[in-house]
Scaffold this active site. Structure first.
Site, PDB file in Angstrom:
ATOM      1  N   SER A 160       0.870  -1.223  -0.051  1.00  0.00           N
ATOM      2  CA  SER A 160       0.082   0.018  -0.073  1.00  0.00           C
ATOM      3  C   SER A 160       0.981   1.240  -0.019  1.00  0.00           C
ATOM      4  CB  SER A 160      -0.774   0.186   1.213  1.00  0.00           C
ATOM      5  OG  SER A 160      -0.139  -0.242   2.437  1.00  0.00           O
ATOM      6  N   ASP A 219      -3.730   6.278  11.748  1.00  0.00           N
ATOM      7  CA  ASP A 219      -2.597   6.033  10.607  1.00  0.00           C
ATOM      8  C   ASP A 219      -1.381   6.695  10.462  1.00  0.00           C
ATOM      9  OD1 ASP A 219      -1.246   4.910   8.209  1.00  0.00           O
ATOM     10  OD2 ASP A 219      -2.910   5.148   6.929  1.00  0.00           O
ATOM     11  N   HIS A 221       0.885   5.618   6.540  1.00  0.00           N
ATOM     12  CA  HIS A 221       0.638   5.737   5.186  1.00  0.00           C
ATOM     13  C   HIS A 221       0.775   7.460   5.148  1.00  0.00           C
ATOM     14  CE1 HIS A 221      -1.374   2.024   5.136  1.00  0.00           C
ATOM     15  NE2 HIS A 221      -0.609   1.749   4.082  1.00  0.00           N
TER      16      HIS A 221
END
Length: 359
Positions: free
Chosen positions: A115, A336, A339
């Site tokens: 990702s 998060d 990311h």
């Protein structure tokens, strides 16, 4: 006869001197270019405020996944969008998407990884789209493969999702991570540019671990040291590169280790994580030092015979504790810190990719 002979000898000597001078100038120019390029470390520098940033507006880019769209999900501050990377020894060229499309006309570019590769893939698509907003584009997703095509230029940018690079297969009803198998590599051939990435998933344990066993040769293990496993898997990838890549056709990049910011102690603020951080760390060094996985990458890359360009994004990304989605993704219950918001840090990764191509 003697006069003609002497004249020929003189002309020959003059020609040889001229040729030698030309060769010297060619070599001198080549060495000068090499010296200038080697004297420019794109990855050593600092973050500076730049009012002209970001390079695009997230609302105008159709390629951003919700998990990275921090503006859409209510991130109130905008300062994180205004930082540009400034190398110490040279200037980073501003990204020119139209020029890149022209250089890549008729070519296929593929990101291979997890990702974090998705982060960079979407960023590149957005920056190029901002340069040619009226260009004819198409988007496709099927199984592990996604693509954005700029049809006017014949350029297709792919993402092949494979978090470990090596294979996960089913053996006797169990999910097995095979450190010596890379069958997925069949889908990476025939590309003009390959940008690889892996590490994000290697430390995962418990329910977030997508395998039950690790196979290393004939041995089957319930677990092993994850850095050891990573090195073994990456070595398999390195062998694949040496066996399958033709440098005359395909340029290969490895995206360095993308850091996380869950532990504030790494930047001397033990009570913090990435949530609420509003600016980068100053300076050019990270208090917590390099992640051990970065040493593994360097070790494996040093053994590859084919040319692979390391996009050494680790330290410059470690300085960007402010650039994560935190709670401003499509899942507000999560924090998060692994990311990155778009627009944001991955745009700089792509500027560095661009610089490596055009400089």
């Amino acid at each position: 006869m003697g006069f003609v002979y002497l004249l020929c000898v003189c002309l020959l000597l003059l020609f040889q001197q001229s040729l030698a001078g030309q060769q010297y100038n060619n070599v001198s120019r080549a060495l000068k270019g090499k010296k200038q390029l080697s004297g420019c470390n794109l990855f050593q520098g600092k973050w500076v405020f730049n009012a002209s940033y970001p390079l695009y507006d997230s609302s105008a880019c159709p390629f951003i996944a919700d998990e990275f769209d921090c503006k859409k999900y209510g991130r109130p501050d905008k300062q994180y969008l205004k930082y540009a990377w400034k190398p110490d020894s040279c200037d980073l060229p501003r990204f020119d998407g139209r020029r890149l499309l022209t250089l890549w006309r008729g070519k296929k570019i593929m990101f291979v990884g997890d990702s974090v590769s998705l982060n960079m893939f979407e960023s590149l698509s957005c920056i190029i789209h901002a340069s040619v907003p009226s260009a004819n584009t198409s988007v496709a997703t099927r199984d592990s493969l996604s693509s954005v095509s700029f049809k006017d230029y014949g350029v297709s940018i792919f993402l092949y999702r494979t978090p470990y690079l090596v294979d996960i297969v089913t053996e006797n009803g169990s999910r097995v991570l095979r450190l010596n198998s890379i069958e997925a590599g069949k889908s990476w051939k025939d590309m003009d540019v390959l940008i690889f990435n892996s590490w994000h998933w290697w430390p995962h344990t418990g329910k977030s671990q997508p395998w039950d066993y690790i196979r290393d040769g004939s041995g089957l293990y319930k677990d092993m040291d994850r850095l050891v496993a990573f090195q073994k898997g990456l070595t398999t990838w390195a062998k694949w590169v040496d066996l399958n890549v033709d440098p005359a056709k395909t340029k290969v990049f490895f995206q360095g280790i993308s850091p996380t910011h869950y532990q504030g102690k790494d930047w001397n603020q033990p009570k913090k994580s990435c949530g609420g951080e509003l600016q980068p760390l100053s300076g050019s060094t990270y208090p917590g030092g390099a992640p051990p996985a970065a040493a593994v990458v360097n070790r494996v890359l040093s053994l590859i015979k084919k040319p692979v360009y390391l996009l050494d994004i680790t330290t410059l990304s470690q300085l960007r504790k402010d650039a994560h989605p935190s709670t401003y993704g499509n899942d507000p219950s999560s924090n998060d810190c692994s990311h990155w918001c778009l627009p944001g840090l991955p745009d700089t990764w792509n500027q560095l990719l661009y610089a490596a191509i055009v400089m």
